[in-house]
Design an enzyme around this catalytic site. Structure first.
Site, PDB file in Angstrom:
ATOM      1  N   GLU A 428       0.716  -1.222   0.069  1.00 12.81           N
ATOM      2  CA  GLU A 428      -0.081   0.030   0.033  1.00 12.81           C
ATOM      3  C   GLU A 428       0.677   1.261  -0.130  1.00 12.81           C
ATOM      4  OE1 GLU A 428      -2.956  -0.322   3.258  1.00 12.81           O
ATOM      5  OE2 GLU A 428      -3.702  -2.067   2.300  1.00 12.81           O
ATOM      6  N   GLU A 507      -3.975  -8.871  -0.556  1.00 10.94           N
ATOM      7  CA  GLU A 507      -4.424  -8.790   0.758  1.00 10.94           C
ATOM      8  C   GLU A 507      -5.876  -8.596   0.633  1.00 10.94           C
ATOM      9  OE1 GLU A 507      -2.488  -6.117   3.274  1.00 10.94           O
ATOM     10  OE2 GLU A 507      -4.392  -5.458   4.199  1.00 10.94           O
TER      11      GLU A 507
END
Length: 782
Positions: A428, A507
């Protein structure tokens, strides 16, 4: 739980014999554990790097050692929500040691598997270096600064600093929390790359091997060196020997290459994790200079844009979980038995893969994944230059200077592991991926990984790609595999828009839609659920841990883990859950003992199962049969609560294949203790996980029991930690008392010596005491 066999050393063994070496010099590689006998101070100390400094008042500890987990929890601790409200700051470690006179002509290094964080290291008052990244493995050459011979004391000093807070979105630990070793070699020895073993061909009938050894000649003379490598099959039988010779100039390094074949190889896979060893010996004439043993697997792994992931010619889904590096009550200093217990639970849930989120893990973690047959996505960093939105100042402060060094250290250490199928260079990332600078940062990291290990693809975990436009601006197409967090429909659409893209969920949450997106699209290689186990940190006070695991911190099954098992397990599964609160507004629990017996009547019941049909019974009366939904949602019933037995029967083709019964528990009557291990040896990696359950007179767990359980240990052992998995508990893990949560507590026991038995006693006021015996045995390498 039967202990796994000790892992062979990770690096291949090369033995060099150098005729110019003095006759008294010790040959080969000597590796000594440097874990015991450190002096420790949980504070800063001016002048502690100097040999003459007095540390007599300091505490004596063995490493791995995480002092932060000792607590106490405090809402005002600067680590905050990310660090789980546990202490941070400066600490010092010092150790005295001697070396034989014969080592004066050898190369001596100290190697750290991980120090949290911003470590400075001195030998005899000389500063060797600083390493900011707490997850990195690193080492220093001590040779020029050492004293040799009887009575000549050397002093190593290490300062750690986690004072800058908040520094992470999850618990890091503090101190020398992984293993340390001293390595002595001849001046001609293997370099940091060791011996890299690849299998360019890994067919069922024949495999080709390629070995590349990094060799450094730090002597004053050139020489011709002999590299002899023996290949051992999974049973330990020698099946091939390869020998090469090469000259290396003084002060230079070289790469020695070898090739060979293995007929009818026993290929590594999750179901049959077969491991070979390459025993490499480096010599000069008859003198052994260095030696290493490289454990490797023969397997063929690839990603396909149309059909996802393939291993040894078999198309399979990657069913993974993300794991942080802490083990709950044990913090960041994790014995191998903790990981083995967790891996076994994950396997039972149907998991076959692990993402090392979001950092380099301990080497023994990957050894275990190799032996147990887990696929691994090996990840480097949580941040690049930009901090996360919550403002934690962690690796982003060091990325520009250190990313190359830290990435290099991880890949060189990890590249022989057959479990690793994919590298990730970020999670991220908030650096702009929308301009040339973002492209450049990713490409530099990907190119470095390919240079060091050209056998595996590289990805990163993209976040909200619709905002950064990575699918439109070309960034995603620079990735070997497009990895994306959550938003599975977007990832599916990205592939459909460009079918050449290879895609994986890096994820994912627990929603059924995410699972179905992977299940129903052949190109969707797999996914990694957030998370496998609850972990410390990333929590809002009074919570101290993130509670979205398939299992809690103490290793207890959670309903979402049971549901995941019904989707991912190959065996028949049936689990019953009910809403905690009357009317169905609370969370789901796996029991039939509501706390509010007097008012609880409207029970919302669901069954997680992969069986074709499930029939539910209450006290022998059928409540109906329900077929398996195509979208894998749970089967539900509205049940009028009655004490007794709730029974679910799963059937395939009309045949009963799985059953679960929930029985209403009576009041607490006694304790039951169950140990993960019958015997322990006195080494760091051995630990027995003893579950204490509060049961009724019939042995049924009472999930509402909250008794205070007091533990005591007799014999050659100690209580290492206690935990109940309660996300809001602020109790010390080092206490001898634990408040039961959901009727259970966990006690972690370690051996201090071999000989005799360890007795763990558990006591609850008003209930009979109970105990369990754990044998001890001689220590062995793990």
């Amino acid at each position: 739980m039967k202990p796994l066999l000790p892992a062979a050393r990770r690096a291949a063994t090369l033995i060099f014999v150098l005729g110019a070496l003095p006759a008294f010099a010790q040959s080969g590689r000597v590796t000594t554990s440097f874990d015991p006998g450190w002096r420790f101070l949980k504070a800063d100390a001016k002048g502690a790097e100097l040999p003459a400094f007095s540390d007599a008042a300091w505490k004596t500890v063995a490493v791995p050692h995480d002092w932060s987990i000792e607590g106490p929890y405090d809402k005002t601790n600067p680590s905050g929500r990310g660090g789980g409200y546990l202490p941070a700051g400066v600490s010092w470690y010092r150790k005295q040691f001697t070396l034989p006179a014969g080592d004066a002509q050898r190369s001596v290094r100290i190697e750290f598997d991980g120090v949290m964080a911003n470590s400075d290291v001195w030998i005899n008052g000389v500063h060797l270096g600083k390493r900011p990244y707490g997850y990195a493995n690193f080492g220093y050459d001590l040779s020029r600064h050492l004293k040799f011979g009887k009575g000549a004391l050397n002093v190593i000093a290490v300062r750690t600093d986690t004072a800058l807070q908040p520094a992470s979105r999850y618990y890091t630990g503090a101190g020398i929390y992984r293993h340390v070793k001293l390595v002595s070699t001849a001046p001609v020895h293997f370099g940091a790359g060791g011996v890299f073993v690849t299998t360019p061909t890994a067919a069922a009938d024949r495999a080709t091997l390629r070995l590349q050894a990094d060799v450094i000649n730090e002597s004053k003379a050139a020489g011709e060196f002999i590299l002899r490598t023996t290949i051992l099959d999974p049973s330990g039988k020698a099946i091939k020997t390869i020998e090469t010779r090469q000259s290396v100039a003084a002060g230079q390094s070289a790469k020695l290459e070898q090739t060979g074949e293995v007929g009818a190889p026993q290929r590594w896979s999750p179901s049959q994790p077969m491991l070979y060893r390459a025993v490499s010996v480096l010599r000069s004439g008859a003198t052994v200079l260095d030696e290493q043993t490289s454990t490797f697997g023969i397997r063929e792994a690839r990603f396909d844009a149309d059909t996802g992931f393939w291993l040894n010619g078999v198309n399979m889904k990657i069913k993974g979980v993300c794991l942080h590096h802490d083990a709950g009550a044990l913090g960041a200093a994790v014995p191998l038995d903790a990981w083995q217990r967790r891996f076994e639970l994950l396997r039972e849930a149907g998991v076959n893969a692990i993402r090392t989120s979001h950092n380099q893990v301990a080497a023994e973690f990957l050894d275990l994944a190799d032996r147990m047959g887990f696929l691994v996505m090996d990840e480097t960093f949580d941040t690049w230059n930009e901090a996360k939105p919550n403002g934690e100042q962690g690796y982003n402060l060091n990325f520009s200077k250190w990313w190359d060094t830290d990435t290099r250290a991880m890949v060189l250490r990890d590249r022989n592991h057959p479990s690793i199928i994919l590298y990730s260079v970020g999670n991220e990332i908030h650096d702009s991926l929308n301009n040339p600078e973002g492209f450049k940062k990713y490409k530099q990291q990907q190119d470095l990984v390919h240079e060091l290990d050209p056998t595996r693809p590289v990805t990163m975990a993209l976040f909200r790609p619709a905002l950064s436009k990575v699918y439109e601006n070309g960034f995603a197409d620079t990735m070997d595999i497009v990895g994306q967090n959550y938003r599975e429909a977007e990832l599916v659409a990205a592939h459909i828009a460009k079918p050449a893209r290879k895609v994986i969920g890096t994820e994912n949450n627990h929603a059924v839609a995410g699972w179905v997106a992977m299940r129903d699209n052949a190109f969707f290689a797999g996914q990694f659920i957030w998370v496998g186990f609850d972990y410390l940190g990333e929590a809002e006070w009074p919570a101290i841990s993130y509670d979205q695991g398939l299992f809690d911190r103490a290793g207890n099954w959670k309903p979402r883990g049971m549901q995941r098992q019904s989707w991912w397990s190959d065996k028949p599964v049936v689990h019953i859950v009910r809403k905690q609160d009357n009317g169905g507004v609370g969370g789901w629990v796996n029991d039939w003992t509501p706390a509010d017996f007097g008012t609880y009547d409207d029970a919302k019941v669901e069954v997680y199962s992969n069986a074709e049909e499930v029939e539910l019974f209450l006290n022998g009366e059928s409540l109906g049969v329900k077929k398996k939904p195509k979208n894998d949602t749970p089967r539900g019933w509205d049940v009028t609560f009655a004490k007794g037995k709730l029974r679910a029967v799963g059937r395939n083709g009309g045949k009963e294949v799985a059953v679960e019964e929930l029985v209403t528990a009576g009041p607490p009557a006694r304790l039951v203790l169950a140990s993960s291990r019958p015997a322990l040896s006195p080494n760091f990696d051995d630990a027995a996980f003893v579950t204490a359950s509060v049961v009724d007179a019939n042995g049924i767990l009472n999930p509402n029991a909250s008794n205070a359980i007091t533990f005591s240990v007799a014999g050659p052992g100690a209580l290492a930690a206690v935990d109940n998995g309660d996300n809001n508990s602020h109790a010390s893990y080092q206490s001898s008392q634990c408040i039961a949560a959901n009727g259970k507590c966990l006690a972690v026991v370690k051996a201090s010596a071999a000989g005799g038995a360890i007795t763990l006693k558990a006591s609850v006021p008003g209930l009979p005491d109970t105990s369990i015996s754990i044998a001890t045995q001689a220590a062995e390498a793990r």
